[in-house]
Scaffold this motif. Sequence first.
Motif, PDB file in Angstrom:
ATOM      1  N   ARG A  68       0.772  -1.320  -0.034  1.00  0.00           N
ATOM      2  CA  ARG A  68      -0.015  -0.093  -0.019  1.00  0.00           C
ATOM      3  C   ARG A  68       0.888   0.981  -0.127  1.00  0.00           C
ATOM      4  O   ARG A  68       0.616   2.153  -0.732  1.00  0.00           O
ATOM      5  N   PHE A  69       1.812   1.342   0.992  1.00  0.00           N
ATOM      6  CA  PHE A  69       2.769   2.472   1.095  1.00  0.00           C
ATOM      7  C   PHE A  69       3.239   2.754  -0.405  1.00  0.00           C
ATOM      8  O   PHE A  69       2.956   3.976  -0.474  1.00  0.00           O
ATOM      9  N   VAL A  70       4.198   1.968  -0.860  1.00  0.00           N
ATOM     10  CA  VAL A  70       4.876   2.425  -1.986  1.00  0.00           C
ATOM     11  C   VAL A  70       3.892   2.659  -3.199  1.00  0.00           C
ATOM     12  O   VAL A  70       3.994   3.898  -3.988  1.00  0.00           O
ATOM     13  N   LEU A  71       2.684   2.116  -3.442  1.00  0.00           N
ATOM     14  CA  LEU A  71       1.740   2.060  -4.295  1.00  0.00           C
ATOM     15  C   LEU A  71       1.061   3.582  -4.297  1.00  0.00           C
ATOM     16  O   LEU A  71       0.872   4.110  -5.284  1.00  0.00           O
ATOM     17  N   LYS A  72       0.667   3.991  -2.899  1.00  0.00           N
ATOM     18  CA  LYS A  72       0.120   5.087  -2.594  1.00  0.00           C
ATOM     19  C   LYS A  72       0.936   6.263  -3.146  1.00  0.00           C
ATOM     20  O   LYS A  72       0.626   7.191  -3.734  1.00  0.00           O
ATOM     21  N   LYS A  73       2.053   6.240  -2.893  1.00  0.00           N
ATOM     22  CA  LYS A  73       3.244   7.251  -3.431  1.00  0.00           C
ATOM     23  C   LYS A  73       3.258   7.277  -4.806  1.00  0.00           C
ATOM     24  O   LYS A  73       3.247   8.486  -5.324  1.00  0.00           O
ATOM     25  N   ALA A  74       3.334   6.271  -5.441  1.00  0.00           N
ATOM     26  CA  ALA A  74       3.408   6.152  -6.898  1.00  0.00           C
ATOM     27  C   ALA A  74       2.094   6.721  -7.660  1.00  0.00           C
ATOM     28  O   ALA A  74       2.060   7.699  -8.547  1.00  0.00           O
ATOM     29  N   LEU A  75       0.939   6.580  -6.957  1.00  0.00           N
ATOM     30  CA  LEU A  75      -0.062   6.988  -7.411  1.00  0.00           C
ATOM     31  C   LEU A  75      -0.422   8.519  -7.228  1.00  0.00           C
ATOM     32  O   LEU A  75      -0.993   8.890  -8.120  1.00  0.00           O
ATOM     33  N   GLU A  76       0.124   8.949  -6.374  1.00  0.00           N
ATOM     34  CA  GLU A  76      -0.170  10.637  -5.893  1.00  0.00           C
ATOM     35  C   GLU A  76       0.715  11.279  -7.058  1.00  0.00           C
ATOM     36  O   GLU A  76       0.393  12.255  -7.409  1.00  0.00           O
ATOM     37  N   PHE A  77       1.884  10.412  -7.578  1.00  0.00           N
ATOM     38  CA  PHE A  77       2.762  11.249  -8.497  1.00  0.00           C
ATOM     39  C   PHE A  77       1.898  11.089  -9.868  1.00  0.00           C
ATOM     40  O   PHE A  77       2.498  11.774 -10.860  1.00  0.00           O
ATOM     41  N   GLY A  78       0.934  10.459 -10.040  1.00  0.00           N
ATOM     42  CA  GLY A  78       0.258  10.236 -11.196  1.00  0.00           C
ATOM     43  C   GLY A  78       0.865   9.228 -12.151  1.00  0.00           C
ATOM     44  O   GLY A  78       0.790   9.252 -13.311  1.00  0.00           O
ATOM     45  N   HIS A  79       1.544   8.394 -11.685  1.00  0.00           N
ATOM     46  CA  HIS A  79       2.507   7.512 -12.471  1.00  0.00           C
ATOM     47  C   HIS A  79       1.610   6.109 -13.167  1.00  0.00           C
ATOM     48  O   HIS A  79       0.694   5.778 -12.313  1.00  0.00           O
ATOM     49  N   ALA A  80       1.902   5.815 -14.246  1.00  0.00           N
ATOM     50  CA  ALA A  80       1.353   4.469 -14.885  1.00  0.00           C
ATOM     51  C   ALA A  80       1.707   3.384 -14.092  1.00  0.00           C
ATOM     52  O   ALA A  80       2.758   3.195 -13.785  1.00  0.00           O
ATOM     53  N   VAL A  81       0.700   2.520 -13.973  1.00  0.00           N
ATOM     54  CA  VAL A  81       1.080   0.908 -13.291  1.00  0.00           C
ATOM     55  C   VAL A  81       1.069   0.029 -14.165  1.00  0.00           C
ATOM     56  O   VAL A  81      -0.043  -0.240 -14.634  1.00  0.00           O
ATOM     57  N   VAL A  82       1.969  -1.006 -13.985  1.00  0.00           N
ATOM     58  CA  VAL A  82       1.712  -2.173 -14.866  1.00  0.00           C
ATOM     59  C   VAL A  82       1.744  -3.328 -13.680  1.00  0.00           C
ATOM     60  O   VAL A  82       2.961  -3.305 -12.888  1.00  0.00           O
ATOM     61  N   VAL A  83       0.750  -4.024 -13.454  1.00  0.00           N
ATOM     62  CA  VAL A  83       0.815  -4.866 -12.309  1.00  0.00           C
ATOM     63  C   VAL A  83       1.258  -6.396 -12.897  1.00  0.00           C
ATOM     64  O   VAL A  83       0.929  -6.855 -13.954  1.00  0.00           O
ATOM     65  N   VAL A  84       2.431  -6.815 -12.040  1.00  0.00           N
ATOM     66  CA  VAL A  84       3.101  -8.206 -12.492  1.00  0.00           C
ATOM     67  C   VAL A  84       2.688  -9.266 -11.334  1.00  0.00           C
ATOM     68  O   VAL A  84       3.023  -9.024 -10.365  1.00  0.00           O
ATOM     69  N   VAL A  85       1.785 -10.144 -11.659  1.00  0.00           N
ATOM     70  CA  VAL A  85       1.543 -11.276 -10.922  1.00  0.00           C
ATOM     71  C   VAL A  85       2.581 -12.299 -11.068  1.00  0.00           C
ATOM     72  O   VAL A  85       2.574 -12.884 -12.012  1.00  0.00           O
ATOM     73  N   ASN A  86       3.469 -12.388 -10.114  1.00  0.00           N
ATOM     74  CA  ASN A  86       4.888 -13.348 -10.053  1.00  0.00           C
ATOM     75  C   ASN A  86       4.483 -14.634  -9.424  1.00  0.00           C
ATOM     76  O   ASN A  86       3.436 -14.781  -8.598  1.00  0.00           O
ATOM     77  N   LYS A  87       4.980 -15.776  -9.538  1.00  0.00           N
ATOM     78  CA  LYS A  87       5.169 -17.015  -9.077  1.00  0.00           C
ATOM     79  C   LYS A  87       3.948 -17.594  -9.562  1.00  0.00           C
ATOM     80  O   LYS A  87       3.229 -18.292  -8.859  1.00  0.00           O
ATOM     81  N   ILE A  88       3.692 -17.441 -10.714  1.00  0.00           N
ATOM     82  CA  ILE A  88       2.365 -17.964 -11.289  1.00  0.00           C
ATOM     83  C   ILE A  88       2.326 -19.466 -11.299  1.00  0.00           C
ATOM     84  O   ILE A  88       1.335 -20.080 -11.616  1.00  0.00           O
ATOM     85  N   ASP A  89       3.583 -19.988 -11.375  1.00  0.00           N
ATOM     86  CA  ASP A  89       3.956 -21.457 -11.459  1.00  0.00           C
ATOM     87  C   ASP A  89       3.430 -22.173 -10.165  1.00  0.00           C
ATOM     88  O   ASP A  89       3.789 -23.434 -10.141  1.00  0.00           O
ATOM     89  N   ARG A  90       3.378 -21.365  -9.015  1.00  0.00           N
ATOM     90  CA  ARG A  90       2.899 -22.070  -7.645  1.00  0.00           C
ATOM     91  C   ARG A  90       1.729 -22.838  -7.856  1.00  0.00           C
ATOM     92  O   ARG A  90       0.559 -22.409  -8.323  1.00  0.00           O
ATOM     93  N   PRO A  91       1.789 -24.007  -7.086  1.00  0.00           N
ATOM     94  CA  PRO A  91       0.585 -24.939  -7.187  1.00  0.00           C
ATOM     95  C   PRO A  91      -0.984 -24.378  -6.785  1.00  0.00           C
ATOM     96  O   PRO A  91      -1.945 -24.570  -7.295  1.00  0.00           O
ATOM     97  N   SER A  92      -0.583 -23.333  -5.774  1.00  0.00           N
ATOM     98  CA  SER A  92      -2.126 -22.963  -5.164  1.00  0.00           C
ATOM     99  C   SER A  92      -2.236 -21.366  -5.607  1.00  0.00           C
ATOM    100  O   SER A  92      -2.781 -20.575  -5.160  1.00  0.00           O
ATOM    101  N   ALA A  93      -1.449 -21.049  -6.946  1.00  0.00           N
ATOM    102  CA  ALA A  93      -1.814 -19.797  -7.480  1.00  0.00           C
ATOM    103  C   ALA A  93      -3.340 -19.571  -7.821  1.00  0.00           C
ATOM    104  O   ALA A  93      -4.202 -20.316  -8.025  1.00  0.00           O
TER     105      ALA A  93
END
Length: 554
Positions: A68-93
């Motif tokens: 939340r903390f880092v994202l909140k700062k980035a959104l306040e600056f008006g930056h574009a965000v690309v969300v990367v969902v990592n470790k997609i190969d985990r069995p319980s993903a």
Amino acid sequence: MDSNDLERERGITILSKNTSITFKDTKINIIDTPGHSDFGGEVERILNMVEGVLLVVDSVEGPMPQTRFVLKKALEFGHAVVVVVNKIDRPSARPDFVINSTFELFIELNATDEQCDFQAIYASGIKGKAGLSPENLAEDLGPLFESIIRCIPGPRIEDGALQMLATNIEYDEHKGRIAIGRLHAGVLRRGMDVRVCTSEDSCRFARVSELFVYEKFSRVPAEIVEAGDICAVCGISDIQIGETIADKTSGKPLPAIRVEEPTVKMAFSINTSPFVGREGKYVTSRNLRDRLSRELERNLAMKVDDGETADTFIVSGRGTLHITILIENMRREGFEFMVGPPKVINKKVDDKLLEPYEIATVEVPEEHMGAVVELLGKRRGQMFDMEGVGSEGTTLLKYKIPTRGLLGVRNAILTASRGTAILNTIFDSYGPWAGDISTRDQGSLVAFEDGTSTSYALFSSQERGQMFIGPGSEVYKGQIVGIHQRPGDLSLNVCKKKAATNIRSNKEQTVVLDTPLDYSLDDCIEYIQEDELVEVTPSSIRMCKNPKITKRTR
């Protein structure tokens, strides 16, 4: 990109680092930043160097509280965000759940409609694969870089005179101070005369001796750097973070970097124990003062004030972890000093006393939930959310709790939940003073005299509580050698030898000693109370009673 020893040991990022790669004729500058809010100063200062952010989220856990903390700062600056969902190969993903909870987080943080319409990439970092859907991953990270070029705008270059904000500083033994930052406007050449401006009207002149740009993982010398690129500048010996390198004739300073206020303070003082100078190289208050002032140049979120005596310094930071990392770094550099217990920094507004509050989230199995709820309740925590997570019978508890109540809570929570609870905290806001908080129930076992501990004495001492030392350790009067079972401190003689008589009646008994507790630096800082200190040296960490505060002991 974690490179220093501490980052590798703890598995967290502490300092911001940058690199660049070239993908299909486009140069992409990437900066790796810490996720912990304790190191928020590192994040706040680089956000004006970037145009967009990659938010990396685990495919099972979803966004963590620290996100939340880092994202909140980035959104306040008006930056574009690309969300990367990592470790997609985990069995319980569970990618759909993760994307939905990330979207809810964006809405909670008041993101604009454009920011909420984010591009999602599914990736497996360990295999080096990425794709636009969880089932369909490409053979490499191509889709990720294509999305970066597509979704994150190129640099907004303003026409006009040279402007560059120094957002980071490195030191090189040959080149001196190196300022790292991003060129906002204009062109920077090697050997150019520039004006260095602080936020006020004061300016001074300097010459750029060498210029570097980043390629792959190394710095490459450059003759000329254009606006929009990140570069390193040598030759300005007294530059500070937040100053602007500007055009010699018409240069104007860029707005300075705003960093949030610290919330926790600790007292650093010179080592006054009998063992002073045995293990450390730097022990005087002058060494300590110089080292702390050097830290201030790089660490924007930290503050150092003079204490009550000439050899005490009050160091304020974002959280206990923030200051603990500094202590650990100094210890490895050969410093020897003492630190007092962490205290929160209160504010006064309209004659009302305010203290910092944090949001604490605890993941705990249901059978240990009662113990954890009771513990946080004692520390003035207010539960505002509780939900079941996953199929394993784990419950997620969310609390708003004073920072004072969180000091020393991590070990207590692990004990109460038999090591199964996961605690995450993040600073929320200042709120009204919550009243008294009882933190530690047990007292300490204190050494009675100087000497070397014996197994004979420890055998009778261990009935009084848990010991920190084994036989054969050197101790001094006032050193804390264990945890008492009951409230109140107890002085013990751990150096007592068995009386040697000439009567051979009693056979030597075989003594069975419990394993002593092995406390790390973080544990010691959590453990100590008002009248106790941690003695930090390059090879050992000891705790002792503060001789200046005499408390009634049993």
